[in-house]
Structures are given as C-alpha cells and as structure tokens.
Design a protein around this motif. Structure first.
Motif, short mmCIF file in Angstrom:
data_model
loop_
_atom_site.label_atom_id
_atom_site.label_comp_id
_atom_site.label_asym_id
_atom_site.label_seq_id
_atom_site.Cartn_x
_atom_site.Cartn_y
_atom_site.Cartn_z
N ASP A 53 1.10 1.70 -5.01
CA ASP A 53 1.04 3.09 -4.55
C ASP A 53 0.45 3.05 -3.15
O ASP A 53 -0.67 2.56 -2.98
N GLY A 54 1.16 3.53 -2.17
CA GLY A 54 0.68 3.53 -0.79
C GLY A 54 1.47 2.55 0.06
O GLY A 54 2.47 1.98 -0.39
N ASP A 55 1.03 2.37 1.30
CA ASP A 55 1.74 1.53 2.25
C ASP A 55 1.00 0.21 2.43
O ASP A 55 -0.03 0.15 3.10
N ALA A 56 1.55 -0.85 1.85
CA ALA A 56 0.92 -2.17 1.94
C ALA A 56 1.33 -2.91 3.20
O ALA A 56 0.79 -3.97 3.49
N SER A 57 2.28 -2.38 3.97
CA SER A 57 2.78 -3.13 5.12
C SER A 57 2.10 -2.76 6.44
O SER A 57 2.17 -3.52 7.39
N ALA A 58 1.43 -1.63 6.51
CA ALA A 58 0.80 -1.20 7.76
C ALA A 58 -0.57 -1.87 7.93
O ALA A 58 -1.38 -1.87 7.01
N PRO A 59 -0.84 -2.47 9.10
CA PRO A 59 -2.18 -3.03 9.33
C PRO A 59 -3.24 -1.95 9.13
O PRO A 59 -3.13 -0.85 9.66
N GLY A 60 -4.24 -2.26 8.33
CA GLY A 60 -5.29 -1.29 8.03
C GLY A 60 -4.90 -0.29 6.97
O GLY A 60 -5.70 0.57 6.60
N GLY A 61 -3.70 -0.42 6.43
CA GLY A 61 -3.22 0.52 5.41
C GLY A 61 -3.89 0.30 4.07
O GLY A 61 -4.06 -0.83 3.62
N GLU A 62 -4.31 1.39 3.44
CA GLU A 62 -4.90 1.32 2.11
C GLU A 62 -3.82 1.57 1.07
O GLU A 62 -2.92 2.39 1.27
N PHE A 63 -3.92 0.85 -0.04
CA PHE A 63 -2.96 1.04 -1.12
C PHE A 63 -3.60 0.64 -2.45
O PHE A 63 -4.69 0.06 -2.47
N ILE A 64 -2.93 0.97 -3.51
CA ILE A 64 -3.43 0.66 -4.86
C ILE A 64 -2.38 -0.19 -5.56
O ILE A 64 -1.19 0.12 -5.51
N VAL A 65 -2.82 -1.26 -6.19
CA VAL A 65 -1.96 -2.04 -7.06
C VAL A 65 -2.31 -1.62 -8.48
O VAL A 65 -3.47 -1.74 -8.90
N ARG A 66 -1.33 -1.08 -9.17
CA ARG A 66 -1.54 -0.60 -10.54
C ARG A 66 -1.06 -1.65 -11.54
O ARG A 66 -0.01 -2.26 -11.35
N HIS A 67 -1.85 -1.83 -12.59
CA HIS A 67 -1.52 -2.76 -13.66
C HIS A 67 -0.85 -2.00 -14.80
O HIS A 67 -1.09 -0.80 -14.97
N PRO A 68 -0.07 -2.67 -15.62
CA PRO A 68 0.62 -1.98 -16.71
C PRO A 68 -0.31 -1.37 -17.76
O PRO A 68 0.06 -0.43 -18.44
N ASP A 69 -1.54 -1.89 -17.86
CA ASP A 69 -2.49 -1.36 -18.84
C ASP A 69 -3.30 -0.17 -18.32
O ASP A 69 -4.18 0.33 -19.00
N GLY A 70 -3.02 0.27 -17.08
CA GLY A 70 -3.73 1.41 -16.50
C GLY A 70 -4.82 1.01 -15.51
O GLY A 70 -5.30 1.84 -14.75
N ALA A 71 -5.21 -0.25 -15.51
CA ALA A 71 -6.21 -0.72 -14.54
C ALA A 71 -5.57 -0.75 -13.16
O ALA A 71 -4.34 -0.69 -13.03
N PHE A 72 -6.39 -0.83 -12.13
CA PHE A 72 -5.86 -0.85 -10.77
C PHE A 72 -6.84 -1.54 -9.83
O PHE A 72 -8.00 -1.71 -10.15
N ARG A 73 -6.31 -1.91 -8.66
CA ARG A 73 -7.12 -2.49 -7.57
C ARG A 73 -6.85 -1.70 -6.31
O ARG A 73 -5.71 -1.48 -5.94
N ARG A 74 -7.91 -1.26 -5.65
CA ARG A 74 -7.79 -0.59 -4.34
C ARG A 74 -7.89 -1.68 -3.28
O ARG A 74 -8.89 -2.40 -3.21
N LEU A 75 -6.86 -1.77 -2.45
CA LEU A 75 -6.77 -2.84 -1.46
C LEU A 75 -6.47 -2.28 -0.08
O LEU A 75 -6.08 -1.12 0.06
N MET A 76 -6.63 -3.14 0.92
CA MET A 76 -6.34 -2.77 2.30
C MET A 76 -5.77 -3.98 3.02
O MET A 76 -6.27 -5.10 2.86
N THR A 77 -4.72 -3.74 3.79
CA THR A 77 -4.16 -4.79 4.63
C THR A 77 -5.09 -4.98 5.82
O THR A 77 -5.53 -4.01 6.44
N ALA A 78 -5.43 -6.22 6.12
CA ALA A 78 -6.34 -6.51 7.23
C ALA A 78 -5.76 -5.96 8.54
O ALA A 78 -4.55 -6.03 8.77
N GLU A 79 -6.62 -5.43 9.38
CA GLU A 79 -6.20 -4.87 10.68
C GLU A 79 -5.46 -5.89 11.52
O GLU A 79 -4.52 -5.56 12.23
N ASP A 80 -5.87 -7.16 11.43
CA ASP A 80 -5.24 -8.20 12.24
C ASP A 80 -4.04 -8.83 11.54
O ASP A 80 -3.44 -9.77 12.05
#
Length: 138
Positions: A53-80
C-alpha cells in the motif's frame, strides 16, 4: 455489563484491522494490489502473499507491506535510493541487492521480502544502488 464488553471486544479488534466484520475483498481489488514475495517467519519459503500500500518506488516514499494474516510493516525507501528502512517497530531493516541485480532483498526480524529493483539515474541515486520498482511488484 461484562457480557456487553465481551461481545464488543471482538468487533473492536476486527475494526482495528482496517476491515469491517464480514467485509470481503473483491477479485478486482485483489488483482489491483501490488504483490511482493515474502517469507514470514524463520524457515518459511517465499511466496507472493504480501502486498504494498503506497509508493515503494519514490525516494523517501513511505509505504506499508501487508501480510496475509493482517500484520504489516511500515517502510520507507531511502532518500539516496540505497534500500529500504523500517519506519517503526523494534526491528531494523537490512537491504541488499541480489547477485543478478534484479531483486532488492529486505530482512526485518525473521521476515524477508523480495522487491523488484531498478537502478536509478545518477540524478536520482548513485547508479549502483537499487530502488524498489513498484510497477514490477504486481
């Protein structure tokens, strides 16, 4: 009073997961998700079971990786463009490029993810560092 609380608690827990009780996801919504391979927990095999969920390709972009069991990880692409980092949680993310250069391997705790990688232009990133290619994660 205790019966009312016991009855409401499951409904509140389901609501906290982002879906209404009994709500089903349509096939069109499932097809539109950006899937990514994940291996959740130690010793598990990779499968295209997680989605972005979100934009994983933009530098500095925040996104969420959702797991099938409902768990998730909030991640960010490094600025560089050097990889992906965890935004919250106790575990840090480590990123490395696969031997063939086509996949960004990300590990957070016992969970592992495979993001399609693309080298950015020198203006965006160092040409040798990958950025996740969200368009290929479908």
């Amino acid at each position: 009073m205790h019966k009312t609380i016991a009855f409401c608690l499951p409904a509140l827990l389901l609501a906290a997961c982002g879906s209404e009780p009994g709500e089903e996801v349509s096939e069109a919504e499932l097809a539109a998700r950006q899937h990514v391979e994940c291996a959740l927990g130690e010793g598990s095999a990779f499968a295209p079971d997680c989605w972005i969920d979100g934009d994983a390709s933009a530098p500095g972009g925040e996104f969420i990786v959702r797991h099938p069991d409902g768990a998730f990880r909030r991640l960010m692409t490094a600025e560089d463009g050097s990889g992906i980092r965890a935004i919250d949680g106790a575990d840090e993310a480590t990123s490395r490029l696969s031997d063939d250069g086509g996949t960004l391997l990300v590990t957070i705790g016992a969970d592992r993810y495979r993001f399609p990688a693309r080298a950015g232009t020198p203006a965006e990133t160092d040409a040798t560092t990958p950025t996740p290619d969200a368009s290929a994660a479908r």
